[in-house]
Write a protein that holds these residues in place. Structure first.
Motif, PDB file in Angstrom:
ATOM      1  N   GLU A 194       0.831  -1.208   0.000  1.00 47.84           N
ATOM      2  CA  GLU A 194       0.000   0.000   0.000  1.00 47.84           C
ATOM      3  C   GLU A 194       0.867   1.261   0.000  1.00 47.84           C
ATOM      4  OE1 GLU A 194      -3.989   1.363   2.445  1.00 47.84           O
ATOM      5  OE2 GLU A 194      -2.318   0.481   3.564  1.00 47.84           O
ATOM      6  N   ILE A 195       0.418   2.271  -0.743  1.00 50.93           N
ATOM      7  CA  ILE A 195       0.952   3.629  -0.666  1.00 50.93           C
ATOM      8  C   ILE A 195      -0.258   4.557  -0.583  1.00 50.93           C
ATOM      9  CG2 ILE A 195       2.344   5.432  -1.767  1.00 50.93           C
ATOM     10  CD1 ILE A 195       3.908   3.317  -3.188  1.00 50.93           C
ATOM     11  N   LYS A 196      -0.522   5.082   0.591  1.00 52.00           N
ATOM     12  CA  LYS A 196      -1.751   5.841   0.816  1.00 52.00           C
ATOM     13  C   LYS A 196      -1.698   7.257   0.268  1.00 52.00           C
ATOM     14  CE  LYS A 196      -3.326   3.365   4.947  1.00 52.00           C
ATOM     15  NZ  LYS A 196      -3.638   3.472   6.393  1.00 52.00           N
ATOM     16  N   LEU A 246       8.223   6.017   6.180  1.00 56.59           N
ATOM     17  CA  LEU A 246       7.246   5.233   5.428  1.00 56.59           C
ATOM     18  C   LEU A 246       5.834   5.507   5.940  1.00 56.59           C
ATOM     19  CD1 LEU A 246       9.057   1.778   5.054  1.00 56.59           C
ATOM     20  CD2 LEU A 246       9.203   3.810   3.608  1.00 56.59           C
ATOM     21  N   LYS A 247       5.686   5.649   7.259  1.00 57.64           N
ATOM     22  CA  LYS A 247       4.363   5.938   7.819  1.00 57.64           C
ATOM     23  C   LYS A 247       3.838   7.291   7.347  1.00 57.64           C
ATOM     24  CE  LYS A 247       4.720   3.121  12.033  1.00 57.64           C
ATOM     25  NZ  LYS A 247       4.693   3.128  13.509  1.00 57.64           N
ATOM     26  N   ALA A 248       4.742   8.261   7.213  1.00 63.02           N
ATOM     27  CA  ALA A 248       4.316   9.586   6.771  1.00 63.02           C
ATOM     28  C   ALA A 248       3.750   9.551   5.357  1.00 63.02           C
ATOM     29  CB  ALA A 248       5.491  10.558   6.850  1.00 63.02           C
ATOM     30  N   PHE A 279      12.953   5.140   1.280  1.00 66.55           N
ATOM     31  CA  PHE A 279      13.187   3.907   2.025  1.00 66.55           C
ATOM     32  C   PHE A 279      14.549   3.913   2.717  1.00 66.55           C
ATOM     33  CE2 PHE A 279       9.549   1.953   0.003  1.00 66.55           C
ATOM     34  CZ  PHE A 279       9.193   0.935   0.866  1.00 66.55           C
ATOM     35  N   ARG A 280      15.552   4.552   2.143  1.00 68.73           N
ATOM     36  CA  ARG A 280      16.924   4.398   2.627  1.00 68.73           C
ATOM     37  C   ARG A 280      17.321   5.361   3.731  1.00 68.73           C
ATOM     38  NH1 ARG A 280      20.242   3.581  -3.096  1.00 68.73           N
ATOM     39  NH2 ARG A 280      19.098   1.725  -3.788  1.00 68.73           N
ATOM     40  N   VAL A 281      16.700   6.537   3.803  1.00 68.91           N
ATOM     41  CA  VAL A 281      17.198   7.581   4.701  1.00 68.91           C
ATOM     42  C   VAL A 281      17.148   7.141   6.161  1.00 68.91           C
ATOM     43  CG1 VAL A 281      16.753   9.895   5.592  1.00 68.91           C
ATOM     44  CG2 VAL A 281      16.726   9.475   3.123  1.00 68.91           C
ATOM     45  N   GLY A 302       2.394   6.772   4.106  1.00 71.76           N
ATOM     46  CA  GLY A 302       1.379   5.717   4.063  1.00 71.76           C
ATOM     47  C   GLY A 302       1.827   4.466   3.347  1.00 71.76           C
ATOM     48  N   ILE A 303       3.104   4.126   3.478  1.00 72.67           N
ATOM     49  CA  ILE A 303       3.666   2.962   2.778  1.00 72.67           C
ATOM     50  C   ILE A 303       3.705   1.779   3.727  1.00 72.67           C
ATOM     51  CG2 ILE A 303       5.685   2.035   1.587  1.00 72.67           C
ATOM     52  CD1 ILE A 303       6.399   4.896   0.798  1.00 72.67           C
ATOM     53  N   THR A 304       3.144   0.659   3.283  1.00 68.80           N
ATOM     54  CA  THR A 304       3.119  -0.572   4.078  1.00 68.80           C
ATOM     55  C   THR A 304       3.870  -1.663   3.330  1.00 68.80           C
ATOM     56  OG1 THR A 304       0.946   0.034   4.940  1.00 68.80           O
ATOM     57  CG2 THR A 304       1.665  -2.231   5.261  1.00 68.80           C
ATOM     58  N   VAL A 305       4.772  -2.346   4.056  1.00 67.67           N
ATOM     59  CA  VAL A 305       5.606  -3.389   3.451  1.00 67.67           C
ATOM     60  C   VAL A 305       5.373  -4.711   4.174  1.00 67.67           C
ATOM     61  CG1 VAL A 305       7.954  -4.067   2.822  1.00 67.67           C
ATOM     62  CG2 VAL A 305       7.344  -1.651   2.904  1.00 67.67           C
ATOM     63  N   SER A 306       5.188  -5.777   3.407  1.00 65.83           N
ATOM     64  CA  SER A 306       5.077  -7.109   3.988  1.00 65.83           C
ATOM     65  C   SER A 306       6.379  -7.483   4.679  1.00 65.83           C
ATOM     66  CB  SER A 306       4.745  -8.129   2.898  1.00 65.83           C
ATOM     67  OG  SER A 306       4.876  -9.454   3.377  1.00 65.83           O
TER      68      SER A 306
END
Length: 827
Positions: free
Chosen positions: A40-42, A366-368, A162-164, A370-374
């Protein structure tokens, strides 16, 4: 048509679409990938800004981040700063409707420098671009209406987001996050830590986070003296006191930028070199250096020199642990390979630890957005293609087991006879006595007889070359001795080398290939001393047979789909650093109807240019050779192209595909065979791991990898192109890396099954090993020929600047000797 619509139309022009449904050929299986699904990317938009900080040279990233934060001001405006040029936010930070060119400029005072003084930093934040995240969803669903450059830019943005956070929280070496989890202590003066590199990829139906695990050589806590001894270990140095100042000067590039502690303080410094004189002649403020540091030191050793010119005795330099080894020597590289090769099960375990360590579940960046990773490795359906049947002499046919067969139990399909040859030993007789060489020759003859290759002369002339000899003179003398003994033209010169030496090996190949015109076969002295090793002599016999014009095995007709009246072309470009920093292009084409024998061409190429110039003339030459051998023009041309990146994909396709068609027109107006163009890549980070409960490759040292022939055509493949991953070989060390294939053009309209089977089966035609290669044999030939092509210089290879340190101008490639034209001398 608008400019944007034309750009989109051009980028997909002529590119085959992904198959509507995957092939059902082969045996179904399941595999794991080193990838995690981004579910997901909100956020609807991602805003990208350019940040410029002016006010001082070399501002550290931490201070840059502080200045950027002060410039943005409001704490409720969440942003991610990559420490370099870009800022990413889920919401606007300049105005309600940011547009290209909008700027935010502030002047911020701050203490900085040595000694600290007040600097006026000017921070400028300008709007770069606003990205729509829904474009990614459409692209992953196969929508070709989106410019691919837009998708690449958006994936780059996600990579940075993702990397920072993990790079701030974890230890960072280069661009890799590292951990001491299951670290390995080596005997080469360093530890192996595990590094994790994150990459966001667009796959079919979803985005994926790929995590590449690699071994990172990290300096353990030790002194500079210990590191120096490790460097000189291969030179059999017993004590550092035996070294001259010039020896330390040669070591300086290896230890440059290694951080160490200054004695008597907590300060650290970086090594920039060593003093040109021993410590006994070094003074600081007029005081001898031993007296200055109040230490009892060996004044015969030099001093380490820092970037600021400070001199510190070598014995007092304590290297700071936990830093990456700046330059890895040959021995150290072998240790990294030895300890860093992970079995599939170990790689799975460390990769799963990596997703926990990178903490994607709690990453505030990622939360800011809205990114969710399995948090689980992704599982996909795959297939294992049927192993082809190989034919040998006397119509003997076998089906290899796990991509491997016993070479000494079958006779090669086409065996040659070695009558006239000679041996040159570039060692002294004490290291490799003549009796030992004769023993090796007898063992080689016995082994070759088993595999169907005859060595008629088992007592060839043996010469011992003196040190600093002329390699050309030695090879010419060996050829003359062989011809005098056998009364026929020389076929081969075998060279025994004391150790791996690129300079000497390259000069032997240069002289043999371009000056004298004779096949050469190089062996290491250690392998000759172990003359009773039938496995090694079998491999040598296969190489000799291939160079003489023989071949190991062939494919049955039913295992060569679409190969009737077909010419296979392969090409590669190597940006070498040895041959005067030029690029080398190699093009090979099949010269028979069974795709066994190939003729190659080596070209000097403009530096760093990816596409091959005058490709139409080269193709015309290939067609003429094919016609002279087969007496027919090919109805199909299958072109395998190695080593192309995404940035030049369309350029190479357009120019080289047009070159093939124009080359055919040069043969005969209106002649237009069907052309299939396939891109091959080996340098990627995707790894296929066996899923629990699936069959593993355990025979012939298979190391628990997926079975050879495993093909993956869903998941992490490009959603808008016809591409797939194919694992053709059985890796005996570490986790096998599949090759990546992309079909860029296909006049023949091959089915998915046919193009995959043909690609897989061609990997069994690599004639110098009794197993499948990692890629189709023609692709490997092109790779080998570019490696050999760098030796075709117009000056002695061992006199290039890489080996002498002296400038060498006007380095150029020369053509292969006429005696070897059309032969596979590069094997």
């Amino acid at each position: 048509m608008g400019k944007k619509s034309k750009e989109v139309a051009d980028q997909w022009q002529g590119l085959p679409k992904p198959p509507e449904k995957p092939s059902a050929a082969g045996t179904a299986t399941e595999v794991l990938l080193n990838a995690f699904r981004i579910s997901e990317i909100k956020c609807r938009h991602i805003y990208a800004y350019k940040a410029t900080v002016v006010g001082a040279k070399r501002v550290p990233v931490a201070i840059k981040s502080e200045l950027v934060k002060a410039a943005i001001g409001a704490t409720d405006r969440y942003f991610v700063y990559d420490g370099g040029e870009f800022i990413f936010t889920p919401k606007s930070i300049i105005g309600k409707k940011d547009s290209i060119g909008d700027e935010l400029k502030k002047t911020i005072p701050r203490l900085f420098g040595r000694p600290e003084t007040m600097h006026q930093f000017e921070v400028t934040i300008s709007m770069h671009r606003r990205y729509e995240t829904k474009a990614l969803k459409r692209y992953c669903d196969g929508d070709r209406s989106i410019p691919e450059t837009y998708i690449h830019d958006l994936l780059f943005v996600l990579d940075r987001i993702f990397r920072v956070y993990p790079m701030i929280q974890l230890g960072v070496l280069g661009n890799t996050c590292v951990t001491e989890f299951e670290k390995i202590r080596t005997d080469a003066g360093f530890d192996i830590w595990w590094g994790f590199r994150q990459t966001v990829k667009a796959g079919q139906g979803s985005l994926f986070l790929s995590i590449h695990t690699k071994p990172v050589p990290v300096i353990s806590g030790r002194t500079l003296q210990d590191m120096a001894m490790d460097f000189f270990r291969s030179k059999r140095v017993q004590s550092l006191e035996d070294l001259q100042i010039d020896d330390w000067r040669r070591m300086a590039p290896v230890l440059k930028n290694v951080k160490f502690r200054i004695p008597g303080s907590d300060a650290t410094a970086w090594i920039s070199g060593f003093s040109p004189v021993p410590a006994s002649r070094v003074r600081i403020d007029g005081v001898p250096i031993a007296q200055f540091y109040k230490a009892d030191i060996d004044t015969r050793l030099p001093c380490a020199k820092t970037a600021l010119g400070t001199m510190v005795p070598v014995e007092l330099c304590e290297v700071v642990p936990g830093q990456m080894l700046p330059k890895v020597s040959g021995y150290q590289q072998s240790q990294v390979f030895r300890f860093g090769s992970l079995s599939p099960q170990a790689r799975q375990r460390i990769t799963e630890h990596g997703i926990e360590l990178l903490d994607t579940a709690n990453n505030p960046d990622l939360k800011a957005f809205g990114i969710t990773v399995s948090q689980q490795l992704e599982k996909f359906d795959a297939r294992v293609l049927q192993t082809p049947q190989l034919k040998f002499r006397d119509d003997q046919a076998i089906t290899p087991s796990h991509a491997h067969w016993q070479a000494d139990r079958q006779k090669v399909i086409e065996g040659k006879q070695l009558v006239s040859w000679a041996i040159i030993c570039f060692t002294n007789q004490r290291m490799v006595p003549q009796a030992m060489v004769s023993t090796f020759v007898n063992q080689l003859a016995k082994t070759c007889s088993k595999i169907g290759v005859q060595i008629a002369c088992t007592a060839p002339p043996i010469r011992y070359a003196p040190m600093n000899c002329s390699i050309e003179s030695e090879i010419r003398s060996a050829c003359q001795a062989a011809e005098t003994q056998s009364k026929v033209p020389v076929q081969l010169v075998m060279c025994v080398l004391p150790a791996n030496s690129l300079a000497r090996y390259g000069e032997i190949k240069r002289v043999g290939t371009t000056v004298v015109g004779v096949m050469t076969q190089c062996l290491l002295a250690n392998n000759v001393r172990q003359g009773n090793n039938p496995k090694y002599t079998t491999l040598v016999g296969l190489k000799i047979n291939t160079k003489l014009g023989g071949f190991t095995a062939g494919l049955q007709t039913h295992d060569m789909p679409g190969i009737d009246s077909t010419m296979v072309i392969s090409a590669d470009v190597n940006h070498t650093t040895e041959a005067g920093n030029m690029s080398v292009a190699a093009i090979l084409s099949s010269v028979d109807l069974e795709c066994r024998r190939f003729a190659g061409t080596v070209l000097q190429h403009p530096k760093k240019m990816e596409f091959i110039e005058n490709f139409d003339v080269i193709v015309r030459h290939c067609l003429r050779i094919f016609y002279s051998k087969t007496k027919q023009k090919p109805k199909r041309i299958i072109y395998y192209r190695d080593g192309i990146g995404d940035s030049v994909l369309q350029t190479v396709k357009q120019l080289e595909l047009d070159g093939i068609y124009k080359g055919c027109e040069l043969i005969e107006p209106g002649y237009r065979p069907k052309v299939t163009m396939v891109i091959v890549r080996k340098r990627h980070h995707t790894r296929i791991l066996p899923a629990p409960g699936q069959d593993l490759c355990t025979e012939a040292g298979g190391n628990g990898n997926c079975l050879p022939g495993t093909v993956l055509e869903q998941g992490v493949v490009n959603p808008c192109l016809f591409d797939f991953y194919l694992l053709a070989h059985a890796s005996t060390i570490g986790t096998a890396r599949p090759a990546y294939y992309m079909v860029l053009h296909d006049d023949s309209q091959f089915s998915v099954e046919d193009i995959q089977r043909l690609t897989y089966n061609l990997s069994y035609l690599y004639p110098i090993v009794p197993k499948a290669a990692t890629m189709p044999a023609p692709v490997y030939y092109a790779h080998r020929l570019t490696g050999q092509g760098r030796f075709h210089t117009n000056i002695p290879f061992d006199q290039l600047s890489k080996f002498t340190g002296k400038r060498t101008d006007d380095v150029a490639l020369v053509p292969v000797h006429r005696n070897l034209e059309g032969d596979m001398y590069f094997m």
